[in-house]
Design a protein around this motif. Sequence first.
Motif, mmCIF file in Angstrom:
data_model
loop_
_atom_site.group_PDB
_atom_site.id
_atom_site.type_symbol
_atom_site.label_atom_id
_atom_site.label_comp_id
_atom_site.label_asym_id
_atom_site.label_seq_id
_atom_site.Cartn_x
_atom_site.Cartn_y
_atom_site.Cartn_z
ATOM 1 N N GLU A 49 0.770 -0.939 -0.066
ATOM 2 C CA GLU A 49 -0.269 0.214 -0.162
ATOM 3 C C GLU A 49 0.803 1.406 -0.238
ATOM 4 O O GLU A 49 0.468 2.609 -0.691
ATOM 5 C CB GLU A 49 -1.079 0.413 1.105
ATOM 6 C CG GLU A 49 -1.977 -1.175 1.118
ATOM 7 C CD GLU A 49 -2.714 -1.406 2.236
ATOM 8 O OE1 GLU A 49 -2.778 -0.539 3.307
ATOM 9 O OE2 GLU A 49 -3.797 -2.324 2.672
ATOM 10 N N ALA A 50 1.603 1.496 0.557
ATOM 11 C CA ALA A 50 2.861 2.346 0.777
ATOM 12 C C ALA A 50 3.256 2.736 -1.193
ATOM 13 O O ALA A 50 3.056 3.752 -1.290
ATOM 14 C CB ALA A 50 4.217 2.430 1.411
ATOM 15 N N LEU A 51 4.013 1.628 -0.964
ATOM 16 C CA LEU A 51 3.975 1.861 -3.051
ATOM 17 C C LEU A 51 2.958 2.145 -3.358
ATOM 18 O O LEU A 51 3.295 3.509 -4.792
ATOM 19 C CB LEU A 51 4.740 0.737 -3.274
ATOM 20 C CG LEU A 51 6.166 0.448 -3.042
ATOM 21 C CD1 LEU A 51 6.263 -1.140 -3.639
ATOM 22 C CD2 LEU A 51 7.093 1.409 -3.237
ATOM 23 N N THR A 52 1.668 1.342 -3.803
ATOM 24 C CA THR A 52 0.348 2.528 -4.210
ATOM 25 C C THR A 52 0.291 3.902 -3.876
ATOM 26 O O THR A 52 0.132 4.110 -4.700
ATOM 27 C CB THR A 52 -0.485 1.123 -4.090
ATOM 28 O OG1 THR A 52 0.059 0.005 -4.108
ATOM 29 C CG2 THR A 52 -2.022 1.858 -4.750
ATOM 30 N N THR A 53 0.941 4.455 -2.766
ATOM 31 C CA THR A 53 0.019 5.705 -2.190
ATOM 32 C C THR A 53 0.940 6.596 -2.892
ATOM 33 O O THR A 53 0.824 7.149 -3.397
ATOM 34 C CB THR A 53 0.414 5.876 -0.909
ATOM 35 O OG1 THR A 53 -0.749 4.603 -0.475
ATOM 36 C CG2 THR A 53 -0.355 7.176 0.133
ATOM 37 N N GLU A 54 2.697 6.051 -3.425
ATOM 38 C CA GLU A 54 3.151 7.101 -3.452
ATOM 39 C C GLU A 54 3.744 7.024 -5.080
ATOM 40 O O GLU A 54 3.197 8.387 -5.579
ATOM 41 C CB GLU A 54 5.053 6.225 -3.070
ATOM 42 C CG GLU A 54 5.991 7.048 -3.328
ATOM 43 C CD GLU A 54 7.218 6.541 -3.148
ATOM 44 O OE1 GLU A 54 8.468 6.321 -3.854
ATOM 45 O OE2 GLU A 54 7.155 5.861 -2.675
ATOM 46 N N ALA A 55 3.050 6.554 -5.974
ATOM 47 C CA ALA A 55 2.836 5.901 -7.239
ATOM 48 C C ALA A 55 1.850 7.162 -6.939
ATOM 49 O O ALA A 55 1.260 7.704 -8.307
ATOM 50 C CB ALA A 55 1.920 4.522 -7.661
ATOM 51 N N ALA A 89 3.233 -4.016 -7.867
ATOM 52 C CA ALA A 89 2.144 -5.263 -8.808
ATOM 53 C C ALA A 89 3.728 -6.504 -8.327
ATOM 54 O O ALA A 89 3.275 -7.339 -7.918
ATOM 55 C CB ALA A 89 2.382 -4.496 -9.592
ATOM 56 N N GLU A 90 4.722 -6.394 -9.131
ATOM 57 C CA GLU A 90 5.367 -6.822 -8.692
ATOM 58 C C GLU A 90 6.126 -7.169 -6.910
ATOM 59 O O GLU A 90 5.489 -9.041 -6.664
ATOM 60 C CB GLU A 90 7.257 -6.460 -8.771
ATOM 61 C CG GLU A 90 6.719 -6.476 -10.529
ATOM 62 C CD GLU A 90 8.184 -6.435 -10.701
ATOM 63 O OE1 GLU A 90 9.589 -5.851 -10.200
ATOM 64 O OE2 GLU A 90 8.081 -6.134 -12.055
ATOM 65 N N LEU A 91 5.593 -6.457 -5.530
ATOM 66 C CA LEU A 91 5.974 -6.458 -4.809
ATOM 67 C C LEU A 91 4.859 -7.773 -3.986
ATOM 68 O O LEU A 91 4.899 -8.319 -3.067
ATOM 69 C CB LEU A 91 6.013 -5.405 -3.373
ATOM 70 C CG LEU A 91 6.486 -5.916 -2.400
ATOM 71 C CD1 LEU A 91 7.314 -6.287 -1.661
ATOM 72 C CD2 LEU A 91 6.362 -4.392 -1.759
#
Length: 164
Positions: A49-55, A89-91
């Motif tokens: 979720e942190a990566l998604t939020t960053e994107a 997505a990879e994570l």
Amino acid sequence: MMMAVFTVTAQAQKFALIDMDYILKNIPAYERANEQLSQVSKKWQAEVEALTTEAQTMYKNYQNEVVFLSKEQKQARQDAIMEKEKQAAELKRKYFGPDGELFKKRTALMTPIQDEIYNAVRDISDLRGYQLVLDRASNSGIIFGSPKVDISNEVLQKLGYSAN
């Protein structure tokens, strides 16, 4: 004639029922394993979720600044956003995919418990002569199962646990 042979054969076989949900609920190691899986799942979900939020933040910033960016800057920002989405997505696949870390961890934690239960059921079946043991907790189409043939408590006792 065939029905008569089948009926005689079916009557000669011994069977028993177990309630796997009930058995697992009474094994402390299973509850600990579930809690451990829940905690690690929440941790990994937070990372995704942190990566998604960053994107998403990168995309919002891009939308606000797009009119001021050159063609090259636009392309660079779009590429960076797409790369961040790809990382998320990879994570997610790494942690939660069919052969992901959560699956591996669940297998490592649950397989010994399941094997122990299976061995107890097999030992009881060998001792009592059961040819078939069904799990009443699964969606196996059991409409009725007499408590007289339910050996769940016996399985728990064989494993060294007492029922709640």
